[in-house]
Design a protein around this motif. Structure first.
Motif, PDB file in Angstrom:
ATOM      1  N   ASP A   7     -48.104   4.999 -49.597  1.00  0.00           N
ATOM      2  CA  ASP A   7     -48.693   6.056 -50.410  1.00  0.00           C
ATOM      3  C   ASP A   7     -48.071   6.094 -51.799  1.00  0.00           C
ATOM      4  O   ASP A   7     -46.847   6.069 -51.938  1.00  0.00           O
ATOM      5  CB  ASP A   7     -48.500   7.414 -49.723  1.00  0.00           C
ATOM      6  CG  ASP A   7     -49.187   8.531 -50.477  1.00  0.00           C
ATOM      7  OD1 ASP A   7     -50.337   8.337 -50.918  1.00  0.00           O
ATOM      8  OD2 ASP A   7     -48.566   9.593 -50.639  1.00  0.00           O
ATOM      9  N   GLY A   8     -48.914   6.121 -52.818  1.00  0.00           N
ATOM     10  CA  GLY A   8     -48.447   6.214 -54.198  1.00  0.00           C
ATOM     11  C   GLY A   8     -48.098   4.883 -54.842  1.00  0.00           C
ATOM     12  O   GLY A   8     -47.744   4.848 -56.009  1.00  0.00           O
ATOM     13  N   GLN A   9     -48.187   3.779 -54.099  1.00  0.00           N
ATOM     14  CA  GLN A   9     -47.808   2.487 -54.678  1.00  0.00           C
ATOM     15  C   GLN A   9     -48.957   1.848 -55.446  1.00  0.00           C
ATOM     16  O   GLN A   9     -50.103   1.865 -55.011  1.00  0.00           O
ATOM     17  CB  GLN A   9     -47.339   1.518 -53.589  1.00  0.00           C
ATOM     18  CG  GLN A   9     -45.971   1.813 -53.061  1.00  0.00           C
ATOM     19  CD  GLN A   9     -45.439   0.715 -52.175  1.00  0.00           C
ATOM     20  OE1 GLN A   9     -46.147   0.182 -51.332  1.00  0.00           O
ATOM     21  NE2 GLN A   9     -44.174   0.383 -52.364  1.00  0.00           N
ATOM     22  N   THR A  10     -48.606   1.282 -56.579  1.00  0.00           N
ATOM     23  CA  THR A  10     -49.509   0.457 -57.370  1.00  0.00           C
ATOM     24  C   THR A  10     -49.149  -0.997 -57.071  1.00  0.00           C
ATOM     25  O   THR A  10     -48.158  -1.283 -56.395  1.00  0.00           O
ATOM     26  CB  THR A  10     -49.330   0.729 -58.870  1.00  0.00           C
ATOM     27  OG1 THR A  10     -48.001   0.349 -59.235  1.00  0.00           O
ATOM     28  CG2 THR A  10     -49.581   2.192 -59.223  1.00  0.00           C
ATOM     29  N   MET A  36     -55.613  -6.543 -61.458  1.00  0.00           N
ATOM     30  CA  MET A  36     -54.227  -6.072 -61.604  1.00  0.00           C
ATOM     31  C   MET A  36     -54.174  -4.565 -61.803  1.00  0.00           C
ATOM     32  O   MET A  36     -53.175  -3.938 -61.489  1.00  0.00           O
ATOM     33  CB  MET A  36     -53.536  -6.747 -62.789  1.00  0.00           C
ATOM     34  CG  MET A  36     -53.223  -8.191 -62.558  1.00  0.00           C
ATOM     35  SD  MET A  36     -52.223  -8.906 -63.879  1.00  0.00           S
ATOM     36  CE  MET A  36     -52.834  -8.165 -65.346  1.00  0.00           C
ATOM     37  N   THR A  37     -55.227  -3.993 -62.330  1.00  0.00           N
ATOM     38  CA  THR A  37     -55.240  -2.549 -62.586  1.00  0.00           C
ATOM     39  C   THR A  37     -55.739  -1.738 -61.394  1.00  0.00           C
ATOM     40  O   THR A  37     -55.676  -0.516 -61.422  1.00  0.00           O
ATOM     41  CB  THR A  37     -56.107  -2.223 -63.823  1.00  0.00           C
ATOM     42  OG1 THR A  37     -57.435  -2.688 -63.592  1.00  0.00           O
ATOM     43  CG2 THR A  37     -55.529  -2.868 -65.073  1.00  0.00           C
ATOM     44  N   GLU A  38     -56.205  -2.415 -60.369  1.00  0.00           N
ATOM     45  CA  GLU A  38     -56.688  -1.709 -59.177  1.00  0.00           C
ATOM     46  C   GLU A  38     -55.509  -1.042 -58.460  1.00  0.00           C
ATOM     47  O   GLU A  38     -54.436  -1.633 -58.322  1.00  0.00           O
ATOM     48  CB  GLU A  38     -57.368  -2.698 -58.230  1.00  0.00           C
ATOM     49  CG  GLU A  38     -58.047  -2.035 -57.060  1.00  0.00           C
ATOM     50  CD  GLU A  38     -58.867  -3.025 -56.246  1.00  0.00           C
ATOM     51  OE1 GLU A  38     -58.876  -2.900 -55.017  1.00  0.00           O
ATOM     52  OE2 GLU A  38     -59.487  -3.930 -56.851  1.00  0.00           O
ATOM     53  N   ILE A  39     -55.717   0.182 -58.033  1.00  0.00           N
ATOM     54  CA  ILE A  39     -54.687   0.895 -57.271  1.00  0.00           C
ATOM     55  C   ILE A  39     -55.123   0.892 -55.811  1.00  0.00           C
ATOM     56  O   ILE A  39     -56.068   1.599 -55.442  1.00  0.00           O
ATOM     57  CB  ILE A  39     -54.476   2.330 -57.787  1.00  0.00           C
ATOM     58  CG1 ILE A  39     -54.027   2.280 -59.250  1.00  0.00           C
ATOM     59  CG2 ILE A  39     -53.446   3.062 -56.932  1.00  0.00           C
ATOM     60  CD1 ILE A  39     -53.897   3.630 -59.911  1.00  0.00           C
ATOM     61  N   PRO A  40     -54.459   0.063 -54.990  1.00  0.00           N
ATOM     62  CA  PRO A  40     -54.874  -0.035 -53.589  1.00  0.00           C
ATOM     63  C   PRO A  40     -54.573   1.247 -52.818  1.00  0.00           C
ATOM     64  O   PRO A  40     -53.621   1.962 -53.129  1.00  0.00           O
ATOM     65  CB  PRO A  40     -54.041  -1.204 -53.060  1.00  0.00           C
ATOM     66  CG  PRO A  40     -52.876  -1.308 -53.979  1.00  0.00           C
ATOM     67  CD  PRO A  40     -53.326  -0.786 -55.302  1.00  0.00           C
ATOM     68  N   GLN A  41     -55.392   1.525 -51.828  1.00  0.00           N
ATOM     69  CA  GLN A  41     -55.174   2.705 -50.998  1.00  0.00           C
ATOM     70  C   GLN A  41     -54.003   2.456 -50.056  1.00  0.00           C
ATOM     71  O   GLN A  41     -53.733   1.314 -49.661  1.00  0.00           O
ATOM     72  CB  GLN A  41     -56.413   3.010 -50.172  1.00  0.00           C
ATOM     73  CG  GLN A  41     -57.577   3.492 -50.986  1.00  0.00           C
ATOM     74  CD  GLN A  41     -58.735   3.905 -50.092  1.00  0.00           C
ATOM     75  OE1 GLN A  41     -58.839   3.505 -48.939  1.00  0.00           O
ATOM     76  NE2 GLN A  41     -59.609   4.730 -50.633  1.00  0.00           N
ATOM     77  N   ALA A  42     -53.305   3.528 -49.703  1.00  0.00           N
ATOM     78  CA  ALA A  42     -52.222   3.437 -48.724  1.00  0.00           C
ATOM     79  C   ALA A  42     -52.787   2.833 -47.444  1.00  0.00           C
ATOM     80  O   ALA A  42     -53.892   3.169 -47.026  1.00  0.00           O
ATOM     81  CB  ALA A  42     -51.636   4.816 -48.456  1.00  0.00           C
ATOM     82  N   PHE A  77     -51.469  11.240 -63.796  1.00  0.00           N
ATOM     83  CA  PHE A  77     -50.818  10.255 -64.644  1.00  0.00           C
ATOM     84  C   PHE A  77     -49.556   9.735 -63.987  1.00  0.00           C
ATOM     85  O   PHE A  77     -48.793  10.484 -63.393  1.00  0.00           O
ATOM     86  CB  PHE A  77     -50.468  10.857 -66.014  1.00  0.00           C
ATOM     87  CG  PHE A  77     -51.645  11.017 -66.901  1.00  0.00           C
ATOM     88  CD1 PHE A  77     -52.142   9.943 -67.613  1.00  0.00           C
ATOM     89  CD2 PHE A  77     -52.275  12.246 -67.018  1.00  0.00           C
ATOM     90  CE1 PHE A  77     -53.242  10.093 -68.430  1.00  0.00           C
ATOM     91  CE2 PHE A  77     -53.382  12.402 -67.828  1.00  0.00           C
ATOM     92  CZ  PHE A  77     -53.867  11.327 -68.538  1.00  0.00           C
ATOM     93  N   ARG A  78     -49.321   8.439 -64.132  1.00  0.00           N
ATOM     94  CA  ARG A  78     -48.100   7.838 -63.597  1.00  0.00           C
ATOM     95  C   ARG A  78     -46.945   8.143 -64.538  1.00  0.00           C
ATOM     96  O   ARG A  78     -47.065   7.992 -65.749  1.00  0.00           O
ATOM     97  CB  ARG A  78     -48.300   6.338 -63.442  1.00  0.00           C
ATOM     98  CG  ARG A  78     -49.354   6.026 -62.393  1.00  0.00           C
ATOM     99  CD  ARG A  78     -49.503   4.547 -62.224  1.00  0.00           C
ATOM    100  NE  ARG A  78     -50.010   3.930 -63.434  1.00  0.00           N
ATOM    101  CZ  ARG A  78     -51.246   3.496 -63.592  1.00  0.00           C
ATOM    102  NH1 ARG A  78     -52.117   3.634 -62.635  1.00  0.00           N
ATOM    103  NH2 ARG A  78     -51.630   2.928 -64.706  1.00  0.00           N
ATOM    104  N   LEU A  79     -45.834   8.545 -63.979  1.00  0.00           N
ATOM    105  CA  LEU A  79     -44.693   8.952 -64.789  1.00  0.00           C
ATOM    106  C   LEU A  79     -43.557   7.934 -64.789  1.00  0.00           C
ATOM    107  O   LEU A  79     -42.963   7.671 -65.807  1.00  0.00           O
ATOM    108  CB  LEU A  79     -44.178  10.310 -64.303  1.00  0.00           C
ATOM    109  CG  LEU A  79     -45.219  11.431 -64.302  1.00  0.00           C
ATOM    110  CD1 LEU A  79     -44.636  12.680 -63.661  1.00  0.00           C
ATOM    111  CD2 LEU A  79     -45.688  11.719 -65.707  1.00  0.00           C
ATOM    112  N   ARG A  80     -43.219   7.399 -63.634  1.00  0.00           N
ATOM    113  CA  ARG A  80     -42.122   6.427 -63.557  1.00  0.00           C
ATOM    114  C   ARG A  80     -42.195   5.719 -62.213  1.00  0.00           C
ATOM    115  O   ARG A  80     -42.832   6.188 -61.282  1.00  0.00           O
ATOM    116  CB  ARG A  80     -40.774   7.107 -63.720  1.00  0.00           C
ATOM    117  CG  ARG A  80     -40.472   8.092 -62.607  1.00  0.00           C
ATOM    118  CD  ARG A  80     -39.110   8.758 -62.830  1.00  0.00           C
ATOM    119  NE  ARG A  80     -38.833   9.687 -61.773  1.00  0.00           N
ATOM    120  CZ  ARG A  80     -39.226  10.951 -61.720  1.00  0.00           C
ATOM    121  NH1 ARG A  80     -39.937  11.451 -62.707  1.00  0.00           N
ATOM    122  NH2 ARG A  80     -38.925  11.720 -60.712  1.00  0.00           N
ATOM    123  N   ILE A  81     -41.494   4.600 -62.118  1.00  0.00           N
ATOM    124  CA  ILE A  81     -41.476   3.855 -60.865  1.00  0.00           C
ATOM    125  C   ILE A  81     -40.296   4.291 -60.011  1.00  0.00           C
ATOM    126  O   ILE A  81     -40.437   4.546 -58.833  1.00  0.00           O
ATOM    127  CB  ILE A  81     -41.417   2.336 -61.125  1.00  0.00           C
ATOM    128  CG1 ILE A  81     -42.736   1.897 -61.771  1.00  0.00           C
ATOM    129  CG2 ILE A  81     -41.189   1.576 -59.832  1.00  0.00           C
ATOM    130  CD1 ILE A  81     -42.780   0.447 -62.142  1.00  0.00           C
TER     131      ILE A  81
END
Length: 91
Positions: A7-10, A36-42, A77-81
């Motif tokens: 969950d939450g991983q790009t 590369m920009t696709e955000i896969p589902q958990a 919005f993504r904030l940090r890794i």
């Protein structure tokens, strides 16, 4: 090798977790036929390439059970890794 997206991983998060470098996301995307920009589902199972990018970071993530997930605020919005505890280790 296969890796299940958490969950939450790009793709960048998975790349850092598995290969120690965000640059591996290019090969992961190519190997799985996705953008590369696709955000896969958990829960999505990704096939991992058989390459090495940053062995030191790769080992650190594995040895310390690090699973980066991009933080999001309410707007999405993504904030940090990584959190602050990780930044202290790799200043």
């Amino acid at each position: 090798m296969k890796q299940v997206v958490k969950d939450g991983q790009t793709l960048a998060d998975v790349a850092v977790q598995e290969f120690g470098s965000w640059e591996a996301m290019i090969a992961i995307a190519h190997k799985n036929g996705i953008s590369m920009t696709e955000i896969p589902q958990a829960g999505t199972e990704l096939t991992m390439p058989d390459e090495v990018w940053n062995r030191m970071m790769q080992n650190y993530c594995r040895d310390n059970d690090i699973s980066p997930a991009t933080a999001r605020d309410r707007s999405g919005f993504r904030l940090r890794i990584f959190g602050e505890e990780f930044m202290e280790t790799f200043k």
